[in-house]
Design an enzyme around this catalytic site. Structure first.
Site, PDB file in Angstrom:
ATOM      1  N   ASP A  29      -8.637  -0.038 -39.057  1.00 57.87           N
ATOM      2  CA  ASP A  29      -9.785   0.111 -39.951  1.00 57.87           C
ATOM      3  C   ASP A  29     -10.719  -1.084 -39.757  1.00 57.87           C
ATOM      4  O   ASP A  29     -10.286  -2.236 -39.691  1.00 57.87           O
ATOM      5  CB  ASP A  29      -9.320   0.201 -41.409  1.00 57.87           C
ATOM      6  CG  ASP A  29     -10.408   0.724 -42.320  1.00 57.87           C
ATOM      7  OD1 ASP A  29     -10.277   1.846 -42.825  1.00 57.87           O
ATOM      8  OD2 ASP A  29     -11.419   0.002 -42.515  1.00 57.87           O
ATOM      9  N   HIS A  98      -8.506  11.693 -42.465  1.00 57.16           N
ATOM     10  CA  HIS A  98      -7.804  10.526 -41.924  1.00 57.16           C
ATOM     11  C   HIS A  98      -6.787  10.038 -42.937  1.00 57.16           C
ATOM     12  O   HIS A  98      -7.036  10.072 -44.150  1.00 57.16           O
ATOM     13  CB  HIS A  98      -8.783   9.399 -41.558  1.00 57.16           C
ATOM     14  CG  HIS A  98      -9.744   9.052 -42.660  1.00 57.16           C
ATOM     15  ND1 HIS A  98     -10.835   9.823 -42.966  1.00 57.16           N
ATOM     16  CD2 HIS A  98      -9.751   8.024 -43.541  1.00 57.16           C
ATOM     17  CE1 HIS A  98     -11.485   9.288 -43.984  1.00 57.16           C
ATOM     18  NE2 HIS A  98     -10.837   8.195 -44.352  1.00 57.16           N
TER      19      HIS A  98
HETATM   20  P1  AMP Z   1     -12.450   6.778 -46.590  1.00 54.64           P
HETATM   21  O1  AMP Z   1     -13.108   6.007 -47.673  1.00 54.64           O
HETATM   22  O2  AMP Z   1     -11.084   7.299 -46.949  1.00 54.64           O
HETATM   23  O3  AMP Z   1     -13.355   7.863 -46.036  1.00 54.64           O
HETATM   24  O4  AMP Z   1     -12.166   5.751 -45.426  1.00 54.64           O
HETATM   25  C1  AMP Z   1     -13.002   5.575 -44.335  1.00 54.64           C
HETATM   26  C2  AMP Z   1     -12.542   4.326 -43.667  1.00 54.64           C
HETATM   27  O5  AMP Z   1     -13.097   4.279 -42.364  1.00 54.64           O
HETATM   28  C3  AMP Z   1     -12.984   3.046 -44.379  1.00 54.64           C
HETATM   29  O6  AMP Z   1     -11.826   2.298 -44.751  1.00 54.64           O
HETATM   30  C4  AMP Z   1     -13.848   2.322 -43.339  1.00 54.64           C
HETATM   31  O7  AMP Z   1     -13.663   0.929 -43.358  1.00 54.64           O
HETATM   32  C5  AMP Z   1     -13.366   2.940 -42.040  1.00 54.64           C
HETATM   33  N1  AMP Z   1     -14.323   2.968 -40.952  1.00 54.64           N
HETATM   34  C6  AMP Z   1     -15.615   3.390 -40.988  1.00 54.64           C
HETATM   35  N2  AMP Z   1     -16.185   3.284 -39.785  1.00 54.64           N
HETATM   36  C7  AMP Z   1     -15.230   2.801 -38.936  1.00 54.64           C
HETATM   37  C8  AMP Z   1     -15.199   2.461 -37.555  1.00 54.64           C
HETATM   38  N3  AMP Z   1     -16.264   2.601 -36.773  1.00 54.64           N
HETATM   39  N4  AMP Z   1     -14.035   2.000 -37.035  1.00 54.64           N
HETATM   40  C9  AMP Z   1     -12.950   1.839 -37.818  1.00 54.64           C
HETATM   41  N5  AMP Z   1     -12.917   2.141 -39.133  1.00 54.64           N
HETATM   42  C10 AMP Z   1     -14.040   2.607 -39.685  1.00 54.64           C
END
Ligand code: AMP
Length: 105
Positions: A29, A98
């Site tokens: 993440d 995810h």
């Molecule tokens: P959610 O709030 O469950 O949709 O989680 C989305 C997660 O994706 C968050 O914890 C973000 O920090 C993570 N995230 C967003 N963009 C990226 C990226 N490019 N690479 C890795 N993690 C990401």
């Protein structure tokens, strides 16, 4: 429009894959909420748990078995958290399914 995770899966956005198989990838993440914070992401762009279909059973099962394998590989089987956020009112920001895997071990 493709989700940010689909763009990562398609290698349009550079990102290290910690693990990959025919169904999913595992990445770190970008904004970790624990010492270890990984995302287990199916290659199929399923928006969330709400849109899961019976035909997605194998993918979902693979996500959990991958979580177990990664936890074992990282030697954190003693304690970790798995969670899904579901829809924006359930704190989901990226509408591509995810599984979060977090641990402070
Ligand atoms: P959610 O709030 O469950 O949709 O989680 C989305 C997660 O994706 C968050 O914890 C973000 O920090 C993570 N995230 C967003 N963009 C990226 C990226 N490019 N690479 C890795 N993690 C990401």
């Amino acid at each position: 429009m493709a989700s940010i995770f689909t763009r990562i899966i398609n290698k349009e956005i550079p990102c290290e894959f910690l693990y990959e198989n025919e169904n999913l990838i595992v990445i770190k993440d970008i904004n970790p909420k624990a010492k270890i914070h990984l995302l287990i992401i199916p290659k199929k762009e399923i928006p969330s748990i709400n849109e899961l279909e019976k035909e997605d059973k194998e993918i979902l099962s693979d996500m959990f078995f991958t979580a177990k394998k990664i936890a074992s590989d990282l030697k954190i089987s003693e304690g970790y958290q798995l969670h899904f956020n579901v829809w924006p009112k359930g704190w989901q920001e990226v509408m591509h399914l995810h599984l979060h895997l977090l641990s402070d071990l």
